[in-house]
Design an enzyme around this catalytic site. Structure first.
Site, short mmCIF file in Angstrom:
data_model
loop_
_atom_site.label_atom_id
_atom_site.label_comp_id
_atom_site.label_asym_id
_atom_site.label_seq_id
_atom_site.Cartn_x
_atom_site.Cartn_y
_atom_site.Cartn_z
CE LYS A 96 -3.78 2.18 2.62
NZ LYS A 96 -4.71 2.05 3.76
CB SER A 171 -7.91 3.91 2.77
OG SER A 171 -7.08 3.33 3.75
CB SER A 195 -8.32 1.08 5.51
OG SER A 195 -8.98 2.30 5.73
#
Length: 504
Positions: A96, A171, A195
């Site tokens: 990420k 996210s 997330s």
């Protein structure tokens, strides 16, 4: 960098802001005192900062071409290899883009970090490379990670590979989609309000938010230290367990972790998933269902799936935890006021903890806040305004009270977990939301935060929580969430493995 000496006018402004009522003669005396104290800052400034050593060489890589990034999951393509032999040999892994990789641009989904290139590898990155994993991409995430949708991310949104008319969730949107679309075997995601689990639910993969502190957060962009989590995402339970085995464990640089935590491997998670589940007991939490925004097909599929555990000798019972309905309300001041303190006032690093502080983030993001805060997403602008207002008007009492009540909330779950080995509820009350490129103001926020009812409370309490894909409804995945006792990821993974066998 050199420290600018304060002026009398600077001190007048501070005196006025804090109601000190200091006269100019008093301020002049303080000015001389501060100049003496700043000599320590000057000497500190002359010392080299501490940055962890980068262990492995790498080439820069490149942005993805449009044709190789159909869903917007990737923000940077690379190939970074470490040791030749290890537990992750042959595994392609995505990271990420809120996690630092030395020499690779990092956006954290935001224009605010455009041009930022880290000088260090996050601890999870080093551990993956130590075990022969190949890092193949940085993945798109929501703007500063403050959204459970996938519509706020810069430079592009992330679409759901199951149906591109829908959002992937966030996210950690790009990490989920990179796994779901087969671009990589595993991915690292982050989770402060859901997330990892939200996008895992919406695209139909496995995603684990570990116990708070089990996986070091060193080298990742913080939102609020008591909420910060990194964790594994994959298409199989075995791969989730294997990646957790590699990245979990004590890191002396992260004070989010308990001192008693051993270095990796904490447990041989990948070998424990096939353990005996007979006589385990799970509780289906009534309050995780039938929210005002719940979809009936999601609730029904989760309930039906949970009941199938009985075929494997697992006892399944209904249970009630009334305070779960207030979990999101307890999370809200911690997230909003905590993020205001850490991300905004604290320039992305904050205060009040030991361990490594990413000064490079503080310098770059802090300067961006001073020069172009207009580029903040509306989610974070709202956080800034409400957080600052509540701190200023109410003396930080709501953050403090929420933190106090998090003790009560944790005990409510722990009380149930003394009776049950794990708890079950829907990961999100609904399936993936439809993507809209230009939502209205209110709709923008619903798309960002309207799905975190069940996920956010476990960021507050720190319990391990894992999304399990249990089927489809109207062509979209449905996710079930397993919640376990602190540091009992092995039991969560064993139950997840049973669900995977049920699917097959």
């Amino acid at each position: 960098m050199g420290i600018k000496l304060p002026t009398l006018e600077d001190l007048r402004e501070i005196s006025k802001q804090f109601n000190l009522d200091l006269e100019d003669e008093e301020l002049k005396s303080f000015l001389q005192l501060l100049k003496l104290q700043l000599e320590s800052y000057e000497r500190l400034d002359s010392l080299p900062d501490y940055t962890p050593r980068v262990k492995y060489q790498r080439t820069l890589g490149r942005p993805p071409m449009k044709e190789e990034n159909p869903y917007g999951a990737l923000v940077w393509i690379t190939s970074i290899k470490g040791k030749e032999e290890g537990k992750l040999k042959g595994k392609r892994i995505c990271i990420k883009d809120n996690v630092m990789i030395a020499g690779i641009p990092m956006l954290n989904g935001s224009k605010m970090l455009e041009g930022f290139v880290p000088h260090m590898d996050a601890t999870v990155v080093s551990r993956i490379l130590d075990e022969a994993g190949e890092i193949v991409a940085k993945t798109t995430c929501e703007d500063l990670c403050f959204s459970g949708g996938s519509h706020t991310s810069y430079p592009w949104p992330v679409l759901n590979p199951r149906n591109p008319e829908y959002m992937a969730g966030g996210s950690s949107s790009g990490s989920a989609v990179a796994v779901a679309s087969g671009y990589c075997d595993m991915a690292v995601g982050g989770d402060q309000g859901g997330s990892i689990r939200i996008p895992s639910s919406w695209v139909g993969i496995y995603g684990l938010k570990p116990t708070h502190g089990l996986v070091p957060y060193t080298g990742a962009f913080s939102i609020e230290p008591t909420l910060d989590h990194l964790g594994p995402m994959a298409n199989t339970v075995k791969d989730v367990a294997l990646l957790l085995e590699v990245i979990a464990g004590r890191d002396e640089l992260d004070s989010r972790q308990p001192d008693s935590l051993p270095p990796p491997p904490v447990k041989p998670y990948s070998k424990l998933i096939d353990g005996d589940v007979k006589d385990m007991k799970v509780g289906i939490v009534k309050e995780g269902f039938n929210w005002s925004n719940s979809e009936k097909d999601v609730d029904e599929l989760v309930l039906d799936s949970a009941k199938k555990l009985e075929d494997y000798g697992i006892k399944v019972e209904d249970t009630s935890i009334p305070l779960h309905r207030m979990g999101l309300d307890i999370w809200t001041p911690i997230a909003i006021e905590g993020a205001t303190a850490t991300m905004i006032l604290g320039s992305g690093v904050g205060w009040g903890r030991k361990g490594l502080f990413e000064t490079q983030i503080a310098d770059f993001f802090g300067n961006s806040l001073k020069s172009r805060a207009r580029d903040l997403p509306n989610t974070v602008k709202g956080v800034l305004m409400l957080g600052y207002l509540m701190i200023k008007m109410y003396n930080n009492r709501y953050y403090a009270k929420a933190r106090n009540l998090s003790i009560v909330l944790k005990e409510a779950y722990d009380s149930a977990l003394r009776k049950y080995d794990a708890l079950i509820m829907p990961t999100t009350p609904m399936k993936a939301m439809r993507y809209k490129s230009e939502p209205g103001f209110d709709e923008y926020f619903i798309m960002a935060l309207g799905m975190i009812n069940n996920t956010a409370p476990f960021d507050v309490t720190g319990h391990p929580a894992m999304n399990i894909p249990v089927g489809y409804s109207n062509g979209l995945p449905v996710g079930l969430m397993i919640i376990g006792r602190h540091f009992e990821e092995d039991k969560v993974l064993k139950l997840a493995n049973v669900f995977e066998r049920i699917k097959k």
